[in-house]
Design a protein around this motif. Structure first.
Motif, PDB file in Angstrom:
ATOM      1  N   LEU A  92      12.554  20.236  -2.470  1.00  0.00           N
ATOM      2  CA  LEU A  92      11.139  20.095  -2.795  1.00  0.00           C
ATOM      3  C   LEU A  92      10.319  20.235  -1.517  1.00  0.00           C
ATOM      4  O   LEU A  92      10.464  19.429  -0.594  1.00  0.00           O
ATOM      5  N   CYS A  93       9.467  21.236  -1.479  1.00  0.00           N
ATOM      6  CA  CYS A  93       8.586  21.421  -0.321  1.00  0.00           C
ATOM      7  C   CYS A  93       7.180  21.620  -0.874  1.00  0.00           C
ATOM      8  O   CYS A  93       6.823  22.706  -1.340  1.00  0.00           O
ATOM      9  N   MET A  94       6.383  20.556  -0.841  1.00  0.00           N
ATOM     10  CA  MET A  94       5.101  20.573  -1.541  1.00  0.00           C
ATOM     11  C   MET A  94       4.035  19.787  -0.786  1.00  0.00           C
ATOM     12  O   MET A  94       4.331  19.032   0.145  1.00  0.00           O
ATOM     13  N   ARG A  95       2.808  19.977  -1.207  1.00  0.00           N
ATOM     14  CA  ARG A  95       1.678  19.293  -0.592  1.00  0.00           C
ATOM     15  C   ARG A  95       1.739  17.794  -0.913  1.00  0.00           C
ATOM     16  O   ARG A  95       2.164  17.408  -2.011  1.00  0.00           O
ATOM     17  N   PRO A  96       1.278  16.938   0.008  1.00  0.00           N
ATOM     18  CA  PRO A  96       1.315  15.494  -0.254  1.00  0.00           C
ATOM     19  C   PRO A  96       0.613  15.101  -1.547  1.00  0.00           C
ATOM     20  O   PRO A  96       1.074  14.212  -2.264  1.00  0.00           O
ATOM     21  N   GLY A  97      -0.490  15.781  -1.860  1.00  0.00           N
ATOM     22  CA  GLY A  97      -1.238  15.457  -3.064  1.00  0.00           C
ATOM     23  C   GLY A  97      -0.522  15.830  -4.345  1.00  0.00           C
ATOM     24  O   GLY A  97      -0.963  15.436  -5.441  1.00  0.00           O
ATOM     25  N   GLU A  98       0.566  16.606  -4.228  1.00  0.00           N
ATOM     26  CA  GLU A  98       1.322  17.038  -5.404  1.00  0.00           C
ATOM     27  C   GLU A  98       2.685  16.348  -5.516  1.00  0.00           C
ATOM     28  O   GLU A  98       3.515  16.738  -6.343  1.00  0.00           O
ATOM     29  N   LEU A  99       2.909  15.344  -4.688  1.00  0.00           N
ATOM     30  CA  LEU A  99       4.172  14.621  -4.790  1.00  0.00           C
ATOM     31  C   LEU A  99       4.337  13.985  -6.164  1.00  0.00           C
ATOM     32  O   LEU A  99       5.456  13.804  -6.646  1.00  0.00           O
ATOM     33  N   GLY A 100       3.217  13.672  -6.809  1.00  0.00           N
ATOM     34  CA  GLY A 100       3.276  13.143  -8.168  1.00  0.00           C
ATOM     35  C   GLY A 100       3.874  14.148  -9.145  1.00  0.00           C
ATOM     36  O   GLY A 100       4.603  13.778 -10.076  1.00  0.00           O
ATOM     37  N   ASP A 101       3.581  15.441  -8.917  1.00  0.00           N
ATOM     38  CA  ASP A 101       4.217  16.482  -9.728  1.00  0.00           C
ATOM     39  C   ASP A 101       5.715  16.514  -9.458  1.00  0.00           C
ATOM     40  O   ASP A 101       6.519  16.752 -10.367  1.00  0.00           O
ATOM     41  N   GLY A 102       6.074  16.263  -8.193  1.00  0.00           N
ATOM     42  CA  GLY A 102       7.494  16.203  -7.847  1.00  0.00           C
ATOM     43  C   GLY A 102       8.200  15.091  -8.601  1.00  0.00           C
ATOM     44  O   GLY A 102       9.330  15.268  -9.075  1.00  0.00           O
ATOM     45  N   VAL A 103       7.539  13.966  -8.749  1.00  0.00           N
ATOM     46  CA  VAL A 103       8.105  12.849  -9.502  1.00  0.00           C
ATOM     47  C   VAL A 103       8.369  13.268 -10.951  1.00  0.00           C
ATOM     48  O   VAL A 103       9.441  12.998 -11.510  1.00  0.00           O
TER      49      VAL A 103
END
Length: 325
Positions: free
Chosen positions: A179-190
């Motif tokens: 997972l390599c994503m923007r901090p604001g999208e970590l919720g999408d990672g969850v």
């Protein structure tokens, strides 16, 4: 024999004995010197030959706009006790994904370098993803897939049905997803992790937290990052985290280990000692620091943690998470 002669003889023996003892002590290493360096596995090694691969994200004239080969990596890491590396895909032209994967497998098979496996590029939202990735099932040199989500990818891409289906397939194949994503999208990672309970995830670069986010108007961003990291860390059996990448958000020539410490310590404390792994992110890190400078800064930050925890960070966790021999 006179008393004076006996006295002189005793003094001579005492003196030579002391000299001998000093010589022996000099040969015994200091306990700190005797302590062996922890062997290091670099879980995020980039390599590219621009004569072979097209990397559209590299800006002409930048420090990255040249070949970065294994010989260059070995020179950059000389004397640092790097015992194994895992190649990380370089966001090349998607048309060259198979060529990159072939390069990884061939390099690892050939041996003679610390590179033992790789994470290859892929586009999980593509209908052709399953056909591309399935042949890698059981391949000892391909451990997972990554698509960078914080660059060209639109927000929310990882929650599209085809994307989720592909990430579930990775779990069935025994492959991981970085997972390599923007901090604001970590919720999408969850949400993605929750939708794919049989897939191993590795969060890259401390969730891409930025060095300056703990000061001034950026504190709100820090709160968002912290919440995302904490939620991902709750998925204990599914998510590990690479301690890497954040150096590129520091100010060149003006940063110190103390600047990096808040992000690193929060990451280590949130994910715990068993789910963090060192990653060099070379040569991307060279935009701000050499490999040695980044590694030394991290070693300084974690020096008061137990030797067991440090060994897990720099070596043991990588063996387990990526299934290295």
């Amino acid at each position: 024999m006179s008393m004076d002669h006996n006295k002189n003889r005793r003094e001579f023996l005492q003196a030579t004995g002391a000299l001998t003892l000093c010589g022996i002590l000099r040969q015994v290493p200091d306990s700190k010197q005797e302590k062996k360096m922890i062997p290091i596995i670099d879980t995020h090694q980039h390599l590219w030959d621009l004569k072979k691969f097209r990397l559209p994200w590299i800006k002409p004239g930048s420090i990255l706009a040249k070949d970065h080969l294994m010989t260059d990596y070995l020179k950059a890491t000389e004397g640092l006790n790097i015992v194994k590396t895992i190649y990380m895909e370089v966001d090349l032209d998607p048309a060259q994904q198979q060529e990159e994967a072939d390069f990884v497998v061939e390099t690892c098979k050939r041996g003679g370098t610390p590179m033992v496996a790789g994470v290859v590029s892929g586009r999980p939202s593509s209908d052709s993803f399953a056909r591309y990735i399935t042949p890698f099932k059981g391949n000892p040199y391909v451990k997972g897939v990554r698509q960078i989500l914080h660059a060209q990818a639109p927000a929310g891409l990882c929650l599209e049905p085809q994307f989720i289906k592909s990430i579930r397939l990775l779990g069935e194949l025994g492959l991981s997803f970085d997972l390599c994503m923007r901090p604001g999208e970590l919720g999408d990672g969850v949400k993605l992790v929750d939708a794919c309970p049989d897939t191993q995830f590795i969060l890259d670069h401390c969730g891409n937290g930025e060095v300056n986010m703990f000061s001034g108007s950026s504190k709100r961003s820090a709160d968002v990052w912290k919440r995302g990291m904490e939620e991902l860390a709750k998925r204990k059996n599914l998510v590990a985290c690479k301690v890497s990448g954040i150096i590129v958000s520091a100010t060149p020539g003006k940063w110190t280990a103390d600047d990096l410490a808040p992000i690193i310590n929060h990451t280590l404390d949130t994910f715990g000692p068993d789910r963090v792994m060192f990653a060099g992110d070379w040569p991307v890190c060279t935009q701000v620091a050499t490999f040695k400078e980044w590694l030394t800064a991290l070693q300084t930050i974690v020096k008061n943690r137990s030797e067991e925890q440090q060994r897990k960070l720099f070596h043991d966790n990588a063996v387990r998470v990526y299934g290295l021999a």
